[in-house]
Design an enzyme around this catalytic site. Structure first.
Site, PDB file in Angstrom:
ATOM      1  N   ASP A   1      -2.388  -0.814   6.326  1.00  0.00           N
ATOM      2  CA  ASP A   1      -3.301  -1.182   5.243  1.00  0.00           C
ATOM      3  C   ASP A   1      -2.774  -2.381   4.454  1.00  0.00           C
ATOM      4  O   ASP A   1      -3.548  -3.226   4.001  1.00  0.00           O
ATOM      5  CB  ASP A   1      -3.522   0.010   4.303  1.00  0.00           C
TER       6      ASP A   1
ATOM      7  N   GLU B   1       0.961   5.511   0.756  1.00  0.00           N
ATOM      8  CA  GLU B   1       0.292   6.731   1.226  1.00  0.00           C
ATOM      9  C   GLU B   1       0.885   7.865   0.407  1.00  0.00           C
ATOM     10  O   GLU B   1       2.080   7.852   0.080  1.00  0.00           O
ATOM     11  CB  GLU B   1       0.535   6.957   2.716  1.00  0.00           C
TER      12      GLU B   1
ATOM     13  N   HIS C   1      -5.062   3.435   7.283  1.00  0.00           N
ATOM     14  CA  HIS C   1      -4.466   4.597   6.630  1.00  0.00           C
ATOM     15  C   HIS C   1      -2.999   4.817   6.962  1.00  0.00           C
ATOM     16  O   HIS C   1      -2.487   5.924   6.889  1.00  0.00           O
ATOM     17  CB  HIS C   1      -5.278   5.870   6.913  1.00  0.00           C
TER      18      HIS C   1
ATOM     19  N   ASP D   1       0.863  -1.181   0.000  1.00  0.00           N
ATOM     20  CA  ASP D   1       0.000   0.000   0.000  1.00  0.00           C
ATOM     21  C   ASP D   1       0.900   1.231   0.000  1.00  0.00           C
ATOM     22  O   ASP D   1       2.014   1.197   0.516  1.00  0.00           O
ATOM     23  CB  ASP D   1      -0.894  -0.002   1.244  1.00  0.00           C
TER      24      ASP D   1
END
Lengths: 122, 731
Positions: free
Chosen positions: B691, B548, B686, B546
């Site tokens: 995640d 961000e 998040h 994942d």
């Protein structure tokens, strides 16, 4: 029989007794302290025999031996390795490169004198 | 197809077909009527048209309402019911059905929920028993892990394809995040070759290839040697070599084969010993010993010669006598110094760290011949050697020396064809490399001694002299005075007379059953390069990741964090994770900080994407990428291509699309909702790592659910994803 002998060693403590010994046996002695000096002396004095150490500053004794033996004009010069390098492989290497004798330190004066005499008479 | 769509299609087909039937019947009847009857019917229709059309419309509407009632009351709930029941039995036994529908359906739902309660209780009981058994198994695994961790040596166990299936902490210390250099052709090998263009970080991990960690040439050489010995039924089958690892540590490696009960090769163990310090000590010891020996010989020679002269010529002049006395004094003092200060240091050292293994001269020259052809592409003819002498060598470094010599002869002399033979004399084995042409001189070879052994892509960060000295070997030009046809370079190696077999390491032979306390079954994995599309999802290695970002616009916004975790054989390897903050080289907007909690200050001194992405790229090598809403994350990675030159070509699966494939009736497929449906606890929402871990847990739950609807392979999963509704999202 008086013949010129070149002693090649950078250690004065071995050169002094050797020089005296050879002189006492009636030889003219020239001394060189490095490989380069040795080749110059060979070229200048054309000695009959070289007492050659292996561990020298600059060109080492093996290389000096090879250069002398590969030169047709110097090929007849007798070479005795006189060295502290006593491994079998060093002895084998010295002989393959064309040395006439290989004597490891410490040696007896008699051994050197006889070896020199034998080679010069050959 | 969703239920609402089904209803739409059904209602449409019903209306169209009903209308068609009425029209056809009307036309048919109309043709049967006589003209007066037609006249009469026309009059009736025109007079009561409004009533007839209203009745017809009401009839259609009535049927439509009836159909909708049946759909809403029975068909839609039944469709959802099958999905919900599957959810209970496949993923989340705590889930209860709350579907609205007819009284019959509600009754059925109540019955199913009651059944689910019993099922959950039963499953909990079974789970308790399984957990208890697993805890026992885990305990045993931990014992093994503890034993492995306590071993002073680093240990790697690989399957026959070279994939790592087990390693200990020491191995991780030596190899994880190891920096290797990559050449223009993409090959990785030892350090120091100028052909290398960039460095790359390599990771040690379950399922990763050993060839990524260790120079493949070295490993192949060791495996070839091991196979040869196995084939000959030698008592000693272990192949040893030296290599450099992280932090330029020098490791001695022993490769031990693992055989099945039928003595078929099924993997190998590599045991590494860190010999860096020991070798330094050994080199120093060797140096001290040689120096010690030389100095004693020199001093003894001076003393002996001087004393001899003084005895033989007692009448010599006093000055000369004094000088000889001084020589004796000086050399005696030097001797005492050597003995007192240096001799003690020189002895008492272990000089066995770099192993020299008995090898037959014929095996060594044969290995050399193959390498010369492969690496240097030269014609090398082996001439029959005399006898089958044994020598003690580190065969890889010795072959490298021979290759090094040929490489240099080609460069200096330009020879193209070589001959190799071996012979013996006294206590030596000679290996001769000869060629037709100009001979080499010692002067030409002088500079080689302090050159590292690198030939093409192969090499070791060791000097020629260093390796020769360790073997007590020498090289010099050799001239056969009889033939003089060829020039020759001769390698002198001490002959090895005895071959002690009692120290041979035992070969590991697998028991019939699995090892008692380590329940891995990874020896029978697929090939190193399987056809991925046809592989079962359960067999594939995945990296679930994942990102961000500073925002949601891939063209403008930048990555600020990457988190990833690996899945091998349906097992999440939490200890092998990738978690990195990235400096986006711009401020992080406050509104996105509210979501992921990452502030500009937190990433200011972190590496940029140009540093992090190459490491991440290496981390995901040879795995399938998995992400939730992968289209976004992949797009973010793609935007970095121009800056970093790194392209992610791994196959990709998206848990968002897979969720829609599994549960098409559910409207929401965001991470939290899927987690709620599948009974997965969400941790660190998040954050990239949080995640990624949640997505990995969900993905593991999804794999059996996909199997329930006939999706087993990567291709089937990808094809189903493409068809799903959410595939239409594009970033």
């Amino acid at each position: 029989m008086s013949r010129k002998i070149l002693i090649v060693d950078d250690d004065p403590n071995i050169v002094v007794p050797l020089q005296f010994l050879m002189e006492q046996n009636g030889h003219d002695v020239i001394v060189a302290q490095s490989g380069e000096e040795a080749l110059e002396a060979v070229s200048k004095y054309n000695p009959a025999l070289v007492l050659l150490d292996i561990m020298l500053p600059g060109i080492d004794g093996f290389e000096v031996c090879e250069i002398i033996k590969l030169n047709p004009e110097w090929k007849a010069i007798k070479i005795i390795f006189l060295t502290a390098k006593g491994r079998d492989v060093d002895i084998a290497k010295g002989m393959v490169l064309g040395a006439d004798a290989y004597i490891t330190k410490p040696f007896s004066n008699k051994q050197i004198v006889e070896c020199v005499k034998k080679l010069l008479e050959a | 197809m969703k239920s609402k769509q089904k209803f739409g299609w059904f209602a449409g087909i019903y209306a169209v077909s009903g209308a068609l039937i009425i029209i056809i019947v009307t036309i048919f009847l109309w043709q049967q009527l006589s003209p007066p009857e037609k006249q009469l019917l026309g009059n009736v229709f025109s007079q009561y048209a409004l009533f007839i059309l209203t009745a017809g419309f009401l009839l259609f509407a009535g049927f439509g309402i009836l159909i909708e009632w049946v759909f809403r009351g029975y068909i839609i709930p039944i469709n959802s019911l099958s999905e919900e029941v599957e959810l209970i039995y496949s993923a989340n036994p705590s889930h209860r059905i709350t579907i609205e529908g007819s009284r019959d359906i509600k009754h059925l739902v109540d019955q199913i929920n009651t059944g689910a309660e019993r099922y959950e209780t039963l499953k909990n009981n079974v789970s308790k028993q399984i957990n208890s058994a697993m805890a026992e198994s885990e305990k045993e695994k931990n014992i093994l892990a503890a034993i492995m961790a306590e071993l002073p040596e680093a240990v790697l166990i690989c399957n026959r394809e070279g994939q790592v299936i087990l390693y200990n902490t020491q191995a991780k210390r030596f190899f994880n995040e190891q920096i290797v250099q990559i050449d223009k052709a993409g090959n990785s090998t030892a350090n120091g070759d100028p052909a290398f263009t960039f460095e790359e970080k390599r990771f040690l991990g379950i399922g990763r290839s050993i060839f990524e960690l260790i120079d493949k040439h070295v490993i192949r050489h060791a495996l070839d040697e091991m196979h040869k010995r196995l084939h000959r039924h030698d008592a000693e089958v272990v192949s040893s070599f030296v290599l450099t690892a992280k932090g330029n540590r020098l490791l001695r490696a022993e490769t031990v084969p693992i055989l099945t009960t039928r003595r078929k090769f099924s993997g190998f163990i590599i045991i590494f010993h860190d010999i860096t310090q020991a070798l330094r000590t050994e080199s120093r010891t060797e140096f001290l010993l040689h120096s010690f020996q030389d100095r004693i010989r020199r001093s003894a020679a001076s003393i002996k010669s001087a004393i001899g002269i003084m005895q033989e010529y007692p009448e010599m002049d006093p000055v000369r006598y004094e000088r000889l006395t001084k020589i004796i004094q000086n050399e005696s003092t030097a001797l005492v110094h050597v003995i007192q200060r240096e001799a003690g240091e020189a002895f008492h050292q272990d000089r066995k760290q770099w192993p020299l293994v008995p090898v037959s001269a014929s095996d060594l020259v044969e290995a050399f011949r193959k390498k010369a052809i492969n690496v240097l592409n030269v014609a090398l003819t082996l001439e029959k050697g005399k006898g089958n002498e044994w020598i003690r060598v580190d065969s890889y470094s010795m072959v490298l020396i021979l290759l090094f010599l040929i490489d240099r002869i080609i460069k200096i002399i330009g020879a193209v064809e070589f001959f190799c033979s071996f012979s013996t004399s006294d206590s030596f084995v000679h290996i001769d490399i000869s060629w037709e042409g100009q001979a080499l001189k010692l002067e030409q070879m002088r500079t080689w001694e302090n050159q590292e052994l690198h030939i093409g892509r192969e090499g070791l960060p060791l000097y020629l002299k260093e390796v020769l000295d360790h073997h007590e070997a020498e090289i010099w030009p050799y001239c056969d005075r009889e033939t003089k046809i060829r020039s020759c370079l001769r390698l002198y190696l001490p002959a090895y007379k005895s071959y002690p077999q009692d120290t041979a390491r035992q070969v590991t032979v697998l028991p019939e059953d699995r090892p008692e306390f380590y329940n891995f079954d990874l020896f029978h994995q697929q090939g190193q390069h399987p056809d991925l599309d046809d592989c079962l999802l359960a067999d594939l290695p995945f990296t679930v990741f994942d990102t961000e970002t500073t925002g949601l616009n891939p063209g403008v916004d930048r990555i600020i964090s990457i988190g990833a975790v690996r899945i091998i054989k349906l097992r999440m390897l939490k200890e092998e994770c990738f978690d990195a903050l990235v400096n986006p080289e711009r401020d992080i907007p406050a509104e996105t900080t509210k979501i992921h909690g990452i502030k500009t200050d937190m990433v200011r001194f972190k590496p940029g994407i140009d540093k992090v992405l190459p490491m991440f790229h290496q981390f995901v090598t040879n795995t399938i990428l998995v992400a939730h809403n992968a289209a976004f994350d992949m797009r973010m990675l793609q935007t970095c291509e121009a800056k970093t030159g790194i392209k992610f070509i791994n196959p990709v699966l998206d848990t968002l699309l897979l969720s829609d494939v599994i549960h098409p009736e559910h409207k929401s497929h965001n991470l939290s909702d899927i987690a709620g449906r599948l009974g997965v606890e969400v941790l660190g929402r998040h954050t990239a790592m949080g995640d990624a871990t949640t997505t990995a847990t969900l993905f593991l739950k999804m794999i059996p659910l996909l199997g329930n609807i006939g999706i087993y392979t990567l291709k089937e999963a990808r094809d189903a994803s493409q068809k799903s509704y959410y595939a239409r999202f594009k970033f």
